[in-house]
Design a protein around this motif. Sequence first.
Motif, PDB file in Angstrom:
ATOM      1  N   LEU A   4       0.738  -1.228  -0.045  1.00 56.22           N
ATOM      2  CA  LEU A   4      -0.072   0.069  -0.062  1.00 56.22           C
ATOM      3  C   LEU A   4       1.144   1.086   0.037  1.00 56.22           C
ATOM      4  O   LEU A   4       1.857   1.250   0.605  1.00 56.22           O
ATOM      5  N   GLU A   7      -1.122   6.945   1.325  1.00 59.41           N
ATOM      6  CA  GLU A   7      -2.442   7.461   1.121  1.00 59.41           C
ATOM      7  C   GLU A   7      -3.463   6.263   1.448  1.00 59.41           C
ATOM      8  O   GLU A   7      -4.622   6.525   1.863  1.00 59.41           O
ATOM      9  N   GLU A   8      -3.118   5.177   1.267  1.00 57.01           N
ATOM     10  CA  GLU A   8      -4.047   3.964   1.305  1.00 57.01           C
ATOM     11  C   GLU A   8      -3.935   3.102   2.693  1.00 57.01           C
ATOM     12  O   GLU A   8      -5.139   2.659   2.749  1.00 57.01           O
ATOM     13  N   ARG A 148       1.914   7.889  -3.262  1.00 63.46           N
ATOM     14  CA  ARG A 148       1.309   7.493  -4.635  1.00 63.46           C
ATOM     15  C   ARG A 148       1.985   8.447  -5.508  1.00 63.46           C
ATOM     16  O   ARG A 148       1.476   9.721  -5.396  1.00 63.46           O
ATOM     17  N   LYS A 156      -5.553   5.044 -11.020  1.00 63.66           N
ATOM     18  CA  LYS A 156      -6.728   4.491 -10.117  1.00 63.66           C
ATOM     19  C   LYS A 156      -8.047   5.106 -10.329  1.00 63.66           C
ATOM     20  O   LYS A 156      -9.084   5.002  -9.728  1.00 63.66           O
TER      21      LYS A 156
END
Length: 157
Positions: A4, A7-8, A148, A156
Motif C-alpha cells: 500500500l 495514502e491507502e 502514491r 486508479k
Amino acid sequence: MAGLYFEEFVVGEVHRHAVTRTVTETDNLLFTTLTMNPQPLHLDEEFAKGSMFGTRIVNSVFTLGLVAGIHVSDLTLGTTVGNLGFEDVQFPKPVFIGDTLRVESEVLDKRESKSRPETGIVKLEHRALNQRDELVCRLRRAALMKRRPAEVSEEKA
C-alpha cells in the motif's frame, strides 16, 4: 502483489494476513546458530525439560522477524522506504516448535513526512497469534512509506 502507498493506509483498519507459518525445528536451530545464540532453552531439549516450559522454546528474535515479515506482501511490498523503528516489542507467551502463527496488523497513525514530501510515516501494530489464539508477539513500528506517484493516482481514478 504490491504494498500500500501512504495514502491507502486507513487509521484504525486491521489487516488479517492470509499467510500463516508453522515454525519448525530447523527454523529454530538454524536461526539460533546463525545468530550465535548458544541459549540452551532453544537448542538443548534435555536442558529445556527442566525449565518452566518443559521443552525448547523458539528463539524470540526469530519470532520477531517472522512477524515483521508475514505482513510484507499485503502492506509494504515495494512501497516501503524503510523501517524507522520498532518499539514496545512484547512476547506474552512462548512459541514452541510446531506452533502455527498468524499475524494481524493495525494502522495506528499516519502523517506526512516533513523532510521528505514524497513519503509519509505510518505507525503499525503487528500481533502474532498461535493456533490456540494466544497472543505470542506484539510490536509497534514506524515505517517510512512512499506516497502514491501521480501516474498511479491517475490510473486508479
